[in-house]
Design an enzyme around this catalytic site. Structure first.
Site, PDB file in Angstrom:
ATOM      1  N   LYS A 178      36.846  42.757 -42.699  1.00 26.93           N
ATOM      2  CA  LYS A 178      38.307  42.610 -42.761  1.00 26.93           C
ATOM      3  C   LYS A 178      38.883  42.206 -41.408  1.00 26.93           C
ATOM      4  O   LYS A 178      39.796  41.391 -41.328  1.00 26.93           O
ATOM      5  CB  LYS A 178      38.956  43.929 -43.220  1.00 26.93           C
ATOM      6  CG  LYS A 178      38.584  44.322 -44.634  1.00 26.93           C
ATOM      7  CD  LYS A 178      39.205  45.648 -45.031  1.00 26.93           C
ATOM      8  CE  LYS A 178      38.571  46.848 -44.374  1.00 26.93           C
ATOM      9  NZ  LYS A 178      37.187  47.132 -44.759  1.00 26.93           N
TER      10      LYS A 178
ATOM     11  N   GLY B 245      36.302  50.653 -38.275  1.00 23.93           N
ATOM     12  CA  GLY B 245      35.779  49.875 -37.152  1.00 23.93           C
ATOM     13  C   GLY B 245      35.911  48.407 -37.494  1.00 23.93           C
ATOM     14  O   GLY B 245      35.167  47.897 -38.325  1.00 23.93           O
TER      15      GLY B 245
HETATM   16  P1  IMP Z   1      35.444  59.926 -43.489  1.00 24.93           P
HETATM   17  O1  IMP Z   1      36.424  58.831 -43.747  1.00 24.93           O
HETATM   18  O2  IMP Z   1      35.062  60.049 -42.042  1.00 24.93           O
HETATM   19  O3  IMP Z   1      35.893  61.230 -44.078  1.00 24.93           O
HETATM   20  O4  IMP Z   1      34.081  59.540 -44.261  1.00 24.93           O
HETATM   21  C1  IMP Z   1      34.007  59.523 -45.682  1.00 24.93           C
HETATM   22  C2  IMP Z   1      33.118  58.365 -46.164  1.00 24.93           C
HETATM   23  O5  IMP Z   1      33.766  57.132 -45.863  1.00 24.93           O
HETATM   24  C3  IMP Z   1      31.750  58.291 -45.488  1.00 24.93           C
HETATM   25  O6  IMP Z   1      30.829  57.787 -46.421  1.00 24.93           O
HETATM   26  C4  IMP Z   1      31.958  57.273 -44.385  1.00 24.93           C
HETATM   27  O7  IMP Z   1      30.747  56.640 -44.009  1.00 24.93           O
HETATM   28  C5  IMP Z   1      32.894  56.311 -45.095  1.00 24.93           C
HETATM   29  N1  IMP Z   1      33.725  55.546 -44.162  1.00 24.93           N
HETATM   30  C6  IMP Z   1      34.807  55.971 -43.494  1.00 24.93           C
HETATM   31  N2  IMP Z   1      35.338  54.969 -42.770  1.00 24.93           N
HETATM   32  C7  IMP Z   1      34.586  53.885 -43.005  1.00 24.93           C
HETATM   33  C8  IMP Z   1      34.664  52.522 -42.588  1.00 24.93           C
HETATM   34  O8  IMP Z   1      35.555  52.108 -41.852  1.00 24.93           O
HETATM   35  N3  IMP Z   1      33.694  51.694 -43.068  1.00 24.93           N
HETATM   36  C9  IMP Z   1      32.738  52.113 -43.932  1.00 24.93           C
HETATM   37  N4  IMP Z   1      32.636  53.363 -44.362  1.00 24.93           N
HETATM   38  C10 IMP Z   1      33.556  54.252 -43.907  1.00 24.93           C
END
Ligand code: IMP
Length: 419
Positions: A16, A40
């Site tokens: 994105k 990220g």
């Molecule tokens: P959290 O958002 O840190 O609570 O993570 C929850 C889930 O979302 C996990 O599987 C993370 O790896 C995934 N995740 C969170 N942010 C991203 C992102 O920006 N890219 C891909 N996966 C994400």
């Protein structure tokens, strides 16, 4: 004027950041509306890589305002680090960045709780980024969260101390982890806030004013299948990553939304745990990971790779009212002789993470370089066939094709701002 919503169609990391960067050339504002520094977004400009976590990708353009909307959860220390590193690279911030006063802030105890919970879940863990995102949204919904506006009303110190005492109780008594030093945390957050306070305002009106009179890009974070309501629950993030999240997290008047652009990678990846029906646990998967540099931009974790899941793509098109797609990382598939597209499967079993009857169609690869191609007609025939097959399956046009990480490596088939 035109307002574009950019949304990841799968589990995030679709590219994105690059597409926002390409489009922000003609945008007056770029707005984030959910998630936090768990995101990220990688941008490559003239060979220089910038990874943004919290600040909208439009910040790299001089004439583009960047807005962090009310739905974003903010780590003040992460925000200041990002601002500092952008300033060091000569990027102007002060008159371009606006942060909603209603953003909830991530406390150090939220981070500690996120990590402690994941540890306790062991093999059943979500695989979160450990940034405190989930616990912060929990406190928001339970109406005890701390917002940026609280710093201005002299209740910040007492309110955040009370909340962190509660968190410390859980950390200590339930998770048997160290408690956080509350006084130190409160003082540090006050110092961090003072550095950004001039950027904090009521952004809802600004969003609607800008979207009524100019070109805006609404930059989704994560992806559709990580949506807390529509994703692969419980292996999701804690916000609405889909169209509904755009409206609640920015205050955008829905009638100002002109175009939803789904960002889809030419294959599918997932970072963290949870079901992934088209995952390739073999050499092809490992090669795609290597060729695509599939390491998390936030946590550095290896991303799991698989064939493009078009069942999910069709759902994403429906959920987000997608008008057109941007297909990214096409060049990563350049070396493959056969390429599969996942078109259907039965219900996912969340206990075993298995999926019955996964169906694919197989296509011939193009086995020649597409890197940097700017014109659709210059693509190899089989690459065109692959693109057209995806369009046929999800009944949606692929308006943009990305053929490399740099902002110039792109094929534009539609003028999206003119839609
Ligand atoms: P959290 O958002 O840190 O609570 O993570 C929850 C889930 O979302 C996990 O599987 C993370 O790896 C995934 N995740 C969170 N942010 C991203 C992102 O920006 N890219 C891909 N996966 C994400």
């Amino acid at each position: 004027m035109s307002n574009i919503f950019l949304v990841g169609t799968h589990w995030g990391d679709e590219g994105k950041g690059k597409i926002v960067d390409v489009l922000s050339d003609r945008a007056d504002a770029c707005i984030r509306f959910q998630g936090g520094h768990n995101a990220g977004h990688t941008l490559v400009i003239n060979g220089v890589t910038t990874i943004l976590h919290l600040i909208p990708s439009g910040i790299l353009r001089d004439n583009c305002k960047s807005i962090i909307g009310n739905g974003v959860v903010v780590s003040l220390s992460a925000l200041n680090q990002e601002i500092e590193s952008l300033k060091k690279s000569g990027i102007k911030i002060d008159t371009k960045l606006f942060i909603s006063k209603n953003c909830h802030i991530i406390l150090p105890t939220h981070v500690a709780l996120d990590v402690a919970r994941e540890q306790a879940l062991a093999e059943k863990s979500i695989g979160t980024t450990g940034r405190g995102i989930g616990p912060t949204y929990e406190d928001k919904v339970s109406r005890r969260g701390i917002r940026l506006v609280d710093f201005e009303s002299n209740i910040f110190e007492s309110k955040s101390s009370d909340l962190m005492s509660y968190h410390n109780f859980i950390l200590d008594k339930y998770y048997h982890q160290n408690k956080i030093d509350i006084e130190k945390a409160v003082n540090e957050m006050r110092v961090e806030y003072e550095k950004v306070k001039d950027l904090v305002s009521d952004t809802t009106h600004l969003v609607n004013e800008l979207s009524s009179n100019s070109n805006c890009i609404f930059e989704g974070a994560q992806g559709t299948m990580l949506d807390v309501d529509h994703g692969t629950y419980p292996y999701v993030t804690s916000s609405n990553t889909t169209l509904a999240g755009l409206l609640s997290g920015s205050g955008l008047n829905v009638s100002n939304l002109d175009y939803s652009l789904g960002i889809v990678k030419a294959y599918t990846t997932r970072v963290g745990h949870g079901p992934f029906p088209s995952e390739l646990n073999n050499e092809i998967g490992r090669n795609i990971a290597k060729w695509g540099g599939e390491k998390g931009a936030t946590t550095g974790r290896d991303r799991r790779c698989g064939w493009l899941d078009c069942k999910i793509l069709k759902e994403s098109v429906e959920l987000n009212r997608i008008n057109g797609l941007a297909l990214t990382k096409l060049d990563v598939l350049d070396n493959l002789d056969k390429i599969k597209i996942c078109i259907d499967y039965g219900d996912i079993n969340y206990q075993t993470m298995s999926t019955p009857n996964v169906k694919y169609i197989e296509m011939n690869g193009w086995e020649s370089p597409t890197v940097g191609i700017n014109n659709f007609n210059d693509l190899p025939l089989n690459a065109k066939k692959y693109i057209e097959k995806i369009e046929e399956i999800c009944e949606t046009k692929i308006a943009i094709i990305s053929t490399g990480p740099d902002r110039r490596q792109v094929i534009s088939r539609d003028d999206i701002f003119a839609k």
